[in-house]
Design a protein around this motif. Structure first.
Motif, PDB file in Angstrom:
ATOM      1  N   UNK A   2       0.854  -1.197   0.000  1.00  0.00           N
ATOM      2  CA  UNK A   2       0.000   0.000   0.000  1.00  0.00           C
ATOM      3  C   UNK A   2       0.886   1.243   0.000  1.00  0.00           C
ATOM      4  N   UNK A   3       0.880   1.948  -1.116  1.00  0.00           N
ATOM      5  CA  UNK A   3       1.770   3.113  -1.279  1.00  0.00           C
ATOM      6  C   UNK A   3       0.939   4.381  -1.088  1.00  0.00           C
ATOM      7  N   UNK A   4       1.309   5.184  -0.104  1.00  0.00           N
ATOM      8  CA  UNK A   4       0.562   6.408   0.205  1.00  0.00           C
ATOM      9  C   UNK A   4       1.437   7.616  -0.164  1.00  0.00           C
ATOM     10  N   UNK A   5       0.977   8.379  -1.136  1.00  0.00           N
ATOM     11  CA  UNK A   5       1.752   9.539  -1.587  1.00  0.00           C
ATOM     12  C   UNK A   5       1.170  10.801  -0.957  1.00  0.00           C
ATOM     13  N   UNK A   6       2.011  11.564  -0.294  1.00  0.00           N
ATOM     14  CA  UNK A   6       1.560  12.851   0.245  1.00  0.00           C
ATOM     15  C   UNK A   6       1.995  13.904  -0.764  1.00  0.00           C
ATOM     16  N   UNK A   7       1.029  14.416  -1.494  1.00  0.00           N
ATOM     17  CA  UNK A   7       1.356  15.265  -2.637  1.00  0.00           C
ATOM     18  C   UNK A   7       1.073  16.732  -2.348  1.00  0.00           C
ATOM     19  N   UNK A   8       1.637  17.574  -3.180  1.00  0.00           N
ATOM     20  CA  UNK A   8       1.411  19.003  -3.054  1.00  0.00           C
ATOM     21  C   UNK A   8       0.772  19.542  -4.314  1.00  0.00           C
ATOM     22  N   UNK A   9       1.229  20.726  -4.712  1.00  0.00           N
ATOM     23  CA  UNK A   9       0.523  21.343  -5.839  1.00  0.00           C
ATOM     24  C   UNK A   9       0.811  20.662  -7.171  1.00  0.00           C
ATOM     25  N   UNK A  10       1.960  19.915  -7.290  1.00  0.00           N
ATOM     26  CA  UNK A  10       2.223  19.267  -8.587  1.00  0.00           C
ATOM     27  C   UNK A  10       1.861  17.800  -8.508  1.00  0.00           C
ATOM     28  N   UNK A  11       0.647  17.466  -8.184  1.00  0.00           N
ATOM     29  CA  UNK A  11       0.379  16.042  -7.932  1.00  0.00           C
ATOM     30  C   UNK A  11       0.144  15.229  -9.198  1.00  0.00           C
ATOM     31  N   UNK A  12      -0.312  15.883 -10.255  1.00  0.00           N
ATOM     32  CA  UNK A  12      -0.719  15.151 -11.458  1.00  0.00           C
ATOM     33  C   UNK A  12       0.336  14.191 -12.037  1.00  0.00           C
ATOM     34  N   UNK A  13       1.573  14.663 -12.285  1.00  0.00           N
ATOM     35  CA  UNK A  13       2.532  13.764 -12.936  1.00  0.00           C
ATOM     36  C   UNK A  13       2.737  12.461 -12.154  1.00  0.00           C
ATOM     37  N   UNK A  14       2.715  12.525 -10.829  1.00  0.00           N
ATOM     38  CA  UNK A  14       2.943  11.309 -10.035  1.00  0.00           C
ATOM     39  C   UNK A  14       1.726  10.384 -10.138  1.00  0.00           C
ATOM     40  N   UNK A  15       0.522  10.975 -10.016  1.00  0.00           N
ATOM     41  CA  UNK A  15      -0.694  10.153 -10.165  1.00  0.00           C
ATOM     42  C   UNK A  15      -0.721   9.495 -11.540  1.00  0.00           C
ATOM     43  N   UNK A  16      -0.412  10.283 -12.565  1.00  0.00           N
ATOM     44  CA  UNK A  16      -0.441   9.747 -13.931  1.00  0.00           C
ATOM     45  C   UNK A  16       0.578   8.631 -14.104  1.00  0.00           C
ATOM     46  N   UNK A  17       1.742   8.812 -13.481  1.00  0.00           N
ATOM     47  CA  UNK A  17       2.802   7.814 -13.661  1.00  0.00           C
ATOM     48  C   UNK A  17       2.372   6.442 -13.141  1.00  0.00           C
ATOM     49  N   UNK A  18       1.635   6.424 -12.033  1.00  0.00           N
ATOM     50  CA  UNK A  18       1.237   5.135 -11.451  1.00  0.00           C
ATOM     51  C   UNK A  18      -0.175   4.716 -11.865  1.00  0.00           C
ATOM     52  N   UNK A  19      -0.734   5.423 -12.837  1.00  0.00           N
ATOM     53  CA  UNK A  19      -2.058   5.086 -13.345  1.00  0.00           C
ATOM     54  C   UNK A  19      -1.901   4.239 -14.612  1.00  0.00           C
ATOM     55  N   UNK A  20      -3.012   3.669 -15.061  1.00  0.00           N
ATOM     56  CA  UNK A  20      -2.963   2.927 -16.323  1.00  0.00           C
ATOM     57  C   UNK A  20      -2.975   3.935 -17.483  1.00  0.00           C
ATOM     58  N   UNK A  21      -2.095   3.744 -18.469  1.00  0.00           N
ATOM     59  CA  UNK A  21      -2.079   4.660 -19.623  1.00  0.00           C
ATOM     60  C   UNK A  21      -2.658   3.903 -20.813  1.00  0.00           C
ATOM     61  N   UNK A  22      -3.967   3.950 -20.896  1.00  0.00           N
ATOM     62  CA  UNK A  22      -4.711   3.117 -21.836  1.00  0.00           C
ATOM     63  C   UNK A  22      -4.261   3.317 -23.294  1.00  0.00           C
ATOM     64  N   UNK A  23      -4.219   4.586 -23.747  1.00  0.00           N
ATOM     65  CA  UNK A  23      -3.877   4.843 -25.173  1.00  0.00           C
ATOM     66  C   UNK A  23      -2.465   4.343 -25.469  1.00  0.00           C
ATOM     67  N   UNK A  24      -1.537   4.593 -24.530  1.00  0.00           N
ATOM     68  CA  UNK A  24      -0.157   4.169 -24.749  1.00  0.00           C
ATOM     69  C   UNK A  24      -0.075   2.644 -24.838  1.00  0.00           C
ATOM     70  N   UNK A  25      -0.800   1.969 -23.950  1.00  0.00           N
ATOM     71  CA  UNK A  25      -0.748   0.498 -23.946  1.00  0.00           C
ATOM     72  C   UNK A  25      -1.334  -0.058 -25.238  1.00  0.00           C
TER      73      UNK A  25
END
Ligand code: UTP
Length: 291
Positions: A51-74
């Motif tokens: 269970x990975x808990x990220x404490x993010x700040x104002x630039x949270x998007x790139x980290x969320x995107x990195x660990x998300x599924x990238x459907x079009x790319x796949x």
């Protein structure tokens, strides 16, 4: 007693790495071909954390995107028959790994960032990994967090990763002192944040890996602001010390301070040299440089 949860504080301002960190978290800076945060998540996963808990700040998007599924790319990689790259993309988040995000609205300090994850952690031991400290375990050996999890299993108390630092650098670290239990372990009696060399109780500096018992949350919450006006994790651990045992563990491996430009460059050079595909060509290139 398992360590199943890890906190990744990624809400700092990264001022030492401006302008690269103006619009992206420093934890997304790549060393060779992977962002720093991925090295830390892989280290935690290898230590058994799921269970990975990220404490993010104002630039949270790139980290969320990195660990998300990238459907079009796949889909694109699959259609192009690029199976190896597809595997690389999919392996960023194994199916049995969960990623959770919590926001630290203001960068009030590392202790405050950890406190933001209290409700998600609950009443169990947890790890904290600072991704800008890139840790490489000994060749053929275990990662640093895995080594610490083994110490935790044995001692059932908080474990801090430490290393000897030069006297002139004590001001950059939390510094611990205590009695040696064995060659690798110190029973901590004091911890001080960023002391001047003249008053530092030792030269054992805390690196960015911790296993902590949940009692630390209460201690952080009850600390006044510390060094630099920040709510410091070190002060919370100092409070914990009055109630519980805390051990400092001299880890095996190497740490690169990728929050600094020098450490980041060193990590890139050394990890590129060790890279199975890139290493030999990069070594030739360096040897030909007229320096
Ligand atoms: P640092 O001390 O390296 O601070 O934080 P920083 O703001 O990121 O970087 P500089 O010193 O300005 O260049 C150590 C870790 O704690 C996180 C950072 O993201 C980093 O991983 N942190 C720090 C937070 O999440 N929140 C904070 O309020 C402070």
């Amino acid at each position: 007693m398992m360590v199943n949860k890890a906190i990744f504080p990624v809400a700092g301002l990264g001022t030492r790495f401006l302008p690269a960190t103006k619009a992206q978290p420093k934890e997304m800076l790549p060393v060779v071909d992977k962002p720093l945060i991925q090295y830390a998540v892989e280290e935690a996963y290898a230590a058994g954390v799921r269970e990975m808990i990220f404490v993010t700040g104002r630039h949270k998007r790139p980290i969320e995107d990195h660990f998300d599924m990238t459907f079009e790319l796949e889909v694109a990689l699959e259609q192009a028959g690029k199976r190896e790259l597809l595997e690389v993309v999919r392996s960023v988040k194994p199916d049995d790994m969960e990623c959770i995000y919590v926001r630290q609205a203001q960068a009030l300090g590392l202790g405050h960032a950890v406190l933001c994850a209290q409700r998600l952690v609950g009443n169990e031991p947890f790890a904290v990994l600072l991704a800008d400290d890139l840790m490489v375990g000994p060749q053929g050996g275990q990662g640093v967090l895995k080594q610490m999890v083994e110490q935790f299993r044995e001692w059932r108390a908080s474990i801090l990763a430490v290393q000897e630092v030069p006297a002139e650098h004590t001001k950059r670290y939390g510094i611990v002192a205590g009695n040696a239990v064995n060659e690798q372990l110190v029973d901590v009696s004091r911890i001080v944040e960023k002391p001047d060399p003249e008053v530092a109780p030792s030269r054992l500096g805390v690196a960015g890996r911790y296993i902590l018992t949940p009692g630390v949350f209460h201690e952080i919450a009850n600390q006044p602001r510390g060094v630099g006006g920040e709510i410091q994790l070190t002060d919370g651990i100092a409070g914990l010390l009055r109630r519980e045992k805390v051990f400092a563990y001299r880890y095996e491996g190497k740490r690169y301070d990728c929050g600094s430009k020098e450490g980041f460059l060193q990590a890139n050079v050394e990890l590129a040299l060790a890279h199975p595909q890139l290493g030999p060509g990069f070594r030739d290139y360096l040897q030909k440089l007229d320096i």
